[in-house]
Design a protein around this motif. Structure first.
Motif, PDB file in Angstrom:
ATOM      1  N   PRO A  24     -17.985  61.403 -37.342  1.00 55.46           N
ATOM      2  CA  PRO A  24     -18.172  61.462 -35.779  1.00 55.46           C
ATOM      3  C   PRO A  24     -18.468  60.092 -35.175  1.00 55.46           C
ATOM      4  N   GLY A  25     -17.861  59.418 -34.208  1.00 48.99           N
ATOM      5  CA  GLY A  25     -18.397  58.414 -33.319  1.00 48.99           C
ATOM      6  C   GLY A  25     -17.635  58.228 -32.141  1.00 48.99           C
ATOM      7  N   TYR A  26     -17.651  57.229 -31.551  1.00 46.69           N
ATOM      8  CA  TYR A  26     -16.736  56.885 -30.337  1.00 46.69           C
ATOM      9  C   TYR A  26     -16.753  55.464 -30.069  1.00 46.69           C
ATOM     10  N   PHE A  27     -15.803  55.208 -29.287  1.00 43.18           N
ATOM     11  CA  PHE A  27     -15.679  53.533 -28.858  1.00 43.18           C
ATOM     12  C   PHE A  27     -15.165  53.787 -27.452  1.00 43.18           C
ATOM     13  N   ILE A  28     -15.569  52.689 -26.657  1.00 42.86           N
ATOM     14  CA  ILE A  28     -15.372  52.405 -25.505  1.00 42.86           C
ATOM     15  C   ILE A  28     -14.423  50.983 -25.052  1.00 42.86           C
ATOM     16  N   ASP A  29     -13.329  51.209 -24.518  1.00 45.06           N
ATOM     17  CA  ASP A  29     -12.577  50.163 -24.330  1.00 45.06           C
ATOM     18  C   ASP A  29     -12.749  49.397 -23.008  1.00 45.06           C
ATOM     19  N   ASN A  30     -11.877  48.182 -22.926  1.00 47.78           N
ATOM     20  CA  ASN A  30     -12.088  47.300 -21.912  1.00 47.78           C
ATOM     21  C   ASN A  30     -12.173  47.861 -20.493  1.00 47.78           C
ATOM     22  N   GLY A  31     -11.494  49.142 -20.261  1.00 46.46           N
ATOM     23  CA  GLY A  31     -11.446  49.616 -19.200  1.00 46.46           C
ATOM     24  C   GLY A  31     -12.720  50.685 -18.812  1.00 46.46           C
ATOM     25  N   GLY A  32     -13.490  50.921 -19.761  1.00 48.30           N
ATOM     26  CA  GLY A  32     -14.657  51.705 -19.937  1.00 48.30           C
ATOM     27  C   GLY A  32     -14.196  53.094 -20.374  1.00 48.30           C
ATOM     28  N   THR A  35     -13.746  57.085 -25.947  1.00 49.54           N
ATOM     29  CA  THR A  35     -12.642  58.047 -26.967  1.00 49.54           C
ATOM     30  C   THR A  35     -13.714  58.492 -27.873  1.00 49.54           C
ATOM     31  N   ASN A  36     -13.920  59.678 -28.064  1.00 48.91           N
ATOM     32  CA  ASN A  36     -14.642  60.513 -29.211  1.00 48.91           C
ATOM     33  C   ASN A  36     -13.581  60.471 -30.457  1.00 48.91           C
ATOM     34  N   CYS A  37     -13.938  60.289 -31.498  1.00 48.96           N
ATOM     35  CA  CYS A  37     -13.083  60.166 -32.807  1.00 48.96           C
ATOM     36  C   CYS A  37     -13.765  59.975 -34.048  1.00 48.96           C
ATOM     37  N   LEU A  38     -13.137  59.971 -35.168  1.00 43.31           N
ATOM     38  CA  LEU A  38     -13.753  59.816 -36.426  1.00 43.31           C
ATOM     39  C   LEU A  38     -13.704  58.200 -36.868  1.00 43.31           C
ATOM     40  N   ILE A  39     -14.728  57.547 -37.054  1.00 40.76           N
ATOM     41  CA  ILE A  39     -14.751  56.203 -37.506  1.00 40.76           C
ATOM     42  C   ILE A  39     -15.016  56.169 -38.929  1.00 40.76           C
ATOM     43  N   LYS A  40     -14.412  55.250 -39.704  1.00 37.52           N
ATOM     44  CA  LYS A  40     -14.664  54.936 -41.224  1.00 37.52           C
ATOM     45  C   LYS A  40     -16.115  54.115 -41.195  1.00 37.52           C
ATOM     46  N   ASN A  41     -17.000  55.056 -41.862  1.00 37.38           N
ATOM     47  CA  ASN A  41     -18.498  54.213 -41.731  1.00 37.38           C
ATOM     48  C   ASN A  41     -18.443  53.425 -43.079  1.00 37.38           C
ATOM     49  N   VAL A  42     -18.484  52.447 -42.968  1.00 33.05           N
ATOM     50  CA  VAL A  42     -18.529  51.353 -44.170  1.00 33.05           C
ATOM     51  C   VAL A  42     -20.066  50.646 -44.157  1.00 33.05           C
ATOM     52  N   ALA A  43     -20.818  51.395 -43.494  1.00 32.62           N
ATOM     53  CA  ALA A  43     -22.188  50.794 -43.445  1.00 32.62           C
ATOM     54  C   ALA A  43     -22.299  49.297 -43.461  1.00 32.62           C
ATOM     55  N   TRP A  44     -21.799  48.483 -42.337  1.00 33.40           N
ATOM     56  CA  TRP A  44     -21.569  47.156 -42.053  1.00 33.40           C
ATOM     57  C   TRP A  44     -22.798  46.389 -42.524  1.00 33.40           C
ATOM     58  N   CYS A  73     -19.624  53.282 -31.990  1.00 33.78           N
ATOM     59  CA  CYS A  73     -20.600  53.975 -32.737  1.00 33.78           C
ATOM     60  C   CYS A  73     -20.083  55.002 -33.693  1.00 33.78           C
ATOM     61  N   VAL A  74     -20.999  55.151 -34.720  1.00 34.44           N
ATOM     62  CA  VAL A  74     -20.434  56.105 -35.748  1.00 34.44           C
ATOM     63  C   VAL A  74     -21.632  56.808 -36.246  1.00 34.44           C
ATOM     64  N   ASN A  75     -21.600  58.087 -36.465  1.00 35.71           N
ATOM     65  CA  ASN A  75     -22.839  58.900 -36.916  1.00 35.71           C
ATOM     66  C   ASN A  75     -24.168  58.502 -36.137  1.00 35.71           C
ATOM     67  N   ASN A  76     -24.174  58.269 -34.825  1.00 34.69           N
ATOM     68  CA  ASN A  76     -25.259  57.933 -34.174  1.00 34.69           C
ATOM     69  C   ASN A  76     -26.281  57.178 -34.847  1.00 34.69           C
ATOM     70  N   ALA A  77     -25.813  56.150 -35.832  1.00 35.70           N
ATOM     71  CA  ALA A  77     -26.560  55.200 -36.751  1.00 35.70           C
ATOM     72  C   ALA A  77     -25.950  53.845 -36.505  1.00 35.70           C
ATOM     73  N   TYR A  78     -24.555  53.559 -36.670  1.00 36.32           N
ATOM     74  CA  TYR A  78     -24.344  52.200 -36.660  1.00 36.32           C
ATOM     75  C   TYR A  78     -23.632  52.106 -35.166  1.00 36.32           C
ATOM     76  N   LYS A  79     -24.267  51.192 -34.422  1.00 38.86           N
ATOM     77  CA  LYS A  79     -23.848  50.848 -33.262  1.00 38.86           C
ATOM     78  C   LYS A  79     -23.523  49.414 -32.860  1.00 38.86           C
ATOM     79  N   PHE A  80     -22.364  49.059 -32.428  1.00 36.76           N
ATOM     80  CA  PHE A  80     -22.224  47.693 -32.156  1.00 36.76           C
ATOM     81  C   PHE A  80     -21.662  47.497 -30.669  1.00 36.76           C
TER      82      PHE A  80
END
Length: 391
Positions: A24-32, A35-44, A73-80
Motif C-alpha cells: 500500500p502506498g500513494y503518489f501525488i501528481d503535478n496537479g496535487g 492516488t492511493n494504490c499498490l507500489i512495488k517496494n524494491v527498498a531503494w 510513498c510505500v508502506n509508510n516507510a519509503y517516501k520520496f
C-alpha cells in the motif's frame, strides 16, 4: 555434469517464480492529486527516477516517473519527494578527490528520500558511492544540500565541513550545545539523531523502517551422495584406474549469514563451515581404499525470492575452501598417495520456512590429489542440507 544442469534449471525456475511485492502506498501528481494504490517496494538504495504501481492486486502494472509525480510513498516507510535543486556531487574516494574546497554545483531534478520529517526535514541522495544529505523547512518547495566535501590540499586530505555551520544556524534556537555540531559526522545515523532531537514531538522517522542488515546464525546438517574415481593418466599405467561405488556421506556444521541492507534483504552473504567423512574401497585392479576427512568452508552469496512473510525460495553459489586429512591407497602394496588442496565450487537452491531451511546442494567435481602429475582423484557430492536458524 547432468546434475549441475539440473540444479541450474531449478535455480532458474526459482528466479522466475519469485514474488514481486506490491504494498500500500500513494503518489501525488503535478496537479496535487493524490492516488492511493499498490507500489512495488524494491527498498531503494539509489534514488529512483520512476516506480511501478497498480490500482488493485489483480490490476495491470503501470509505471510513473519523476516528470509527472512530485511525491510518492510505500508502506509508510519509503517516501520520496521531487525537487529542482542544486547538488554538489564530489567523491570521497582518495583517488578521485578534487583539489578545490569550493563546491561545483549542478542543477538537477531529483527524487530525494525522506529520512525524518518534522519542523525540519532531512533527505538523502545516493548514487553508487556518492551520498549527500539535504534539508527543508515545512511546506517548502526547496531542498538545500548540507555541504560536505573532501579535497586534496597539496597531498593532504582536507574537508569542507560547512554543513556544521548550516545546521547550527538552523537549530541553535533549540539546540544550544556547540558540541552537538562541532563533533557531528556527515553520516546518516548522526544526522538522523540530530534532526530527531531538534524536531521533538513533530518528528516522524521513516529511516527506522528502512532496510538494515540482519545477522542470521544457523546449525546445519546434511546427507549427500558422493562420487569418486581414481585414475592414472600415464599410458604405461592403464591398470591403475579405479571406480568406486556411490557412497552416502553425512555432514554437520554451522552457518553465519548477513542479509544485506537493501532490496528488502533479498541478497545475503554467508559462510558455512561443515565437516564430512568419506570412506570407501574397491577390489578392482588389486584394490584401493580412500579415507577422506574434510572441513569445508563455503563462502558465498545467496538470493531470496519471497513467497510470503514466512516462506521464501533461494539460490546460492559459493567458493569452498577445504582442509583435509586421510589417505588414498592402491595396489597390492597399499601404496599411499598424499592428499592435496581440495578447494571447489558449490551451487544450491532451496526453500526456507520461518526458522527452517532445506537446500539441494551440488559440490562440483574437483580433485583431491593435486600434488601429482599423472594421478587424479575426482570427488563430487549432491545432496540435501538442512538448517535451523536460532538467531
Amino acid at each position: 555434469m547432468k546434475k549441475l544442469y539440473t540444479l541450474l534449471l531449478i535455480g532458474f525456475s526459482c528466479l522466475t517464480y519469485g514474488q514481486i511485492n506490491f504494498e500500500p502506498g500513494y503518489f501525488i501528481d503535478n496537479g496535487g492529486n493524490k492516488t492511493n494504490c499498490l507500489i512495488k517496494n524494491v527498498a531503494w538504495r539509489n534514488n529512483p527516477v520512476d516506480f511501478e504501481y497498480k490500482m488493485t492486486e489483480n490490476d495491470e502494472t503501470k509505471t510513473a516517473g519523476i516528470k509527472t509525480v512530485k511525491e510518492f510513498c510505500v508502506n509508510n516507510a519509503y517516501k520520496f519527494k521531487r525537487f529542482d535543486l542544486k547538488i554538489e556531487k564530489s567523491f570521497e574516494m582518495i583517488s578521485r578527490l578534487d583539489t578545490s574546497p569550493e563546491p561545483k554545483w549542478e542543477n538537477e531534478t531529483l527524487f530525494l528520500k525522506v529520512l525524518v520529517e518534522g519542523d525540519l526535514t532531512l533527505y538523502q541522495f545516493e548514487d553508487g558511492n556518492i551520498i549527500k544529505y539535504f534539508y527543508s523547512s515545512p511546506n517548502s518547495e526547496e531542498a538545500t544540500q548540507l555541504l560536505y566535501k573532501k579535497f586534496d590540499n597539496k597531498g593532504i586530505i582536507s574537508e569542507n565541513s560547512h554543513y556544521k555551520q548550516q545546521l547550527y544556524n538552523l537549530m541553535s534556537n533549540r539546540l544550544t550545545e556547540s558540541s552537538d555540531f562541532q563533533n557531528l559526522k556527515y553520516k546518516k545515523s548522526y544526522l538522523v539523531k540530530l534532526f530527531t532531537q531538534y524536531n521533538g514531538n513533530s518528528n516522524k522517522d521513516y529511516e527506522v523502517k528502512h532496510n538494515s542488515g540482519k545477522l542470521n546464525l544457523k546449525v546445519t546438517a546434511g546427507a549427500s551422495v558422493a562420487s569418486l574415481s581414481l585414475s592414472n593418466s600415464n599410458t604405461y599405467s592403464n591398470t591403475m584406474n579405479y571406480d568406486f561405488d556411490s557412497k552416502t556421506v553425512f555432514s554437520f556444521g554451522a552457518e553465519v549469514e548477513y542479509a544485506l541492507p537493501f532490496n528488502n534483504k533479498k541478497w545475503s552473504v554467508f559462510i558455512n563451515p561443515v565437516y564430512s567423512t568419506y570412506k570407501n574401497s574397491t577390489q578392482q585392479n588389486e584394490g584401493a581404499t580412500v579415507e577422506y576427512n574434510y572441513l569445508q568452508i563455503p563462502v558465498g552469496v545467496r538470493h531470496y525470492m519471497f513467497i510470503n512473510d514466512e516462506s521464501k525460495i533461494f539460490v546460492n553459489a559459493a567458493f569452498a575452501f577445504c582442509t583435509n586429512s586421510g589417505s588414498v591407497k592402491h595396489g597390492a602394496n597399499n601404496r599411499e598417495l598424499e592428499l592435496g588442496s581440495a578447494n571447489s565450487f558449490i551451487v544450491g537452491a532451496g526453500y526456507s520456512y520461518k526458522k527452517y531451511s532445506a537446500e539441494l546442494r551440488y559440490n562440483i567435481q574437483h580433485s583431491i590429489l593435486t600434488n601429482y602429475t599423472f594421478w587424479d582423484c575426482d570427488y563430487s557430492t549432491i545432496g540435501i542440507m538442512l538448517g535451523y536458524r536460532f538467531l
